[in-house]
Scaffold this active site. Structure first.
Site, PDB file in Angstrom:
ATOM      1  N   ASP A 158       0.821  -1.210   0.000  1.00  0.00           N
ATOM      2  CA  ASP A 158       0.000   0.000   0.000  1.00  0.00           C
ATOM      3  C   ASP A 158       0.860   1.268   0.000  1.00  0.00           C
ATOM      4  O   ASP A 158       1.648   1.491   0.928  1.00  0.00           O
ATOM      5  CB  ASP A 158      -0.903   0.025   1.238  1.00  0.00           C
ATOM      6  N   ASN A 208      -4.412   4.178  -0.764  1.00  0.00           N
ATOM      7  CA  ASN A 208      -4.059   5.240   0.177  1.00  0.00           C
ATOM      8  C   ASN A 208      -3.104   6.255  -0.437  1.00  0.00           C
ATOM      9  O   ASN A 208      -2.446   7.008   0.283  1.00  0.00           O
ATOM     10  CB  ASN A 208      -3.414   4.639   1.428  1.00  0.00           C
ATOM     11  N   HIS A 227     -10.739   1.718   1.034  1.00  0.00           N
ATOM     12  CA  HIS A 227     -10.634   3.177   0.929  1.00  0.00           C
ATOM     13  C   HIS A 227     -10.803   3.700  -0.505  1.00  0.00           C
ATOM     14  O   HIS A 227     -10.576   4.887  -0.757  1.00  0.00           O
ATOM     15  CB  HIS A 227      -9.293   3.658   1.479  1.00  0.00           C
TER      16      HIS A 227
END
Length: 259
Positions: free
Chosen positions: A8, A40, A68
């Site tokens: 990530d 992210n 997200h």
């Protein structure tokens, strides 16, 4: 072939550090295909067209996401058209975006990438175990090389999926916790696995966020805005070796690079 899967990417610090490293890693390790989880990448939460284009310009070829993915409102419309950014396949069927892709490399090879999200300790989605099998069968008609990003909290759920898919896909790579695990392995029927590949972002942080903000939240339980931490970064990823014909993995190696 060699696939680089990058953990990530956290905000601007993560993007900048990735930019400084990626071309060198690709060259030195003879990487054929690059995947990064980018959910992210924009301010630590979500992804935008601008940040996605930054990752593509660096050499990332497919971006996976997770819970997200919708944090930036403008992304909803963007994902209607950009098939190189994946959202979890097992989201409700009427949401925008793509849950998988077959990517055509310049050397003629085709690579399938599938993005899944877990259900344990997370918002409920459709069953990833049931949703993924028809998608694998569809992709297998085109290529045997298939990489699965399992974006999930529970290690048991990730491990169970890896054994469920052993021999059906080339690799199951876990994301979401931002903490790299040391359990990389080749499963009995030729699928590479790691519970979590980790992250690219600030070293002095709590999974990428400023330490004092997270500590304060644990102390007082009052919701607040989180900010990406500053300072030196580190890079986490895995390099997966895959047989071009069978799609079976022959090796998996963890990468951890400190700034």
């Amino acid at each position: 072939m060699k696939v680089l899967f990058i953990g990530d990417v956290i905000g601007r610090p993560g993007r900048l550090f990735l930019k400084s490293l990626l071309s060198g890693i690709v060259h030195n390790r003879s990487i054929d295909f690059v995947i990064a989880n980018g959910e992210n990448a924009a301010g630590g939460f979500g992804i935008t067209e601008k940040t996605a284009n930054e990752l593509f310009a660096m050499g990332v070829q497919v971006i996976t996401t997770g819970n997200h993915v919708w944090d930036k409102k403008e992304t909803v419309q963007y994902l209607f058209s950009e098939n190189k950014i994946l959202r979890p396949l097992n989201f409700p069927p009427d949401v925008p975006g793509f849950g998988s892709i077959v990517f055509n490399l310049k050397n003629g090879l085709k690579v399938g990438v599938i993005n899944l999200i877990g259900r344990v300790f997370m918002n409920l989605s459709d069953c990833p175990f049931r949703a993924v099998i028809p998608e694998i069968e569809k992709i297998k008609k085109i290529t045997n090389i298939i990489i699965v990003d399992m974006h999930a909290e529970a290690t048991s759920e990730k491990q169970a999926l890896s054994y469920y898919l052993d021999g059906k896909v080339s690799a199951v790579v876990g994301t979401h916790t931002h903490v790299q695990t040391s359990d990389e392995k080749i499963l009995p029927y030729g699928t590479a696995y790691i519970t979590d590949v980790g992250m690219v972002g600030p070293m002095v942080s709590v999974i990428g966020v400023q330490v004092e903000q997270i500590v304060r939240k644990f102390l007082n339980q009052i919701p607040q805005k989180y900010d990406v931490a500053k300072g030196s970064c580190f890079f986490c990823g895995v390099v997966i070796d895959i047989d071009n014909q069978t799609g079976k993995a022959t090796g998996i190696e963890r990468l951890l690079v400190n700034e």
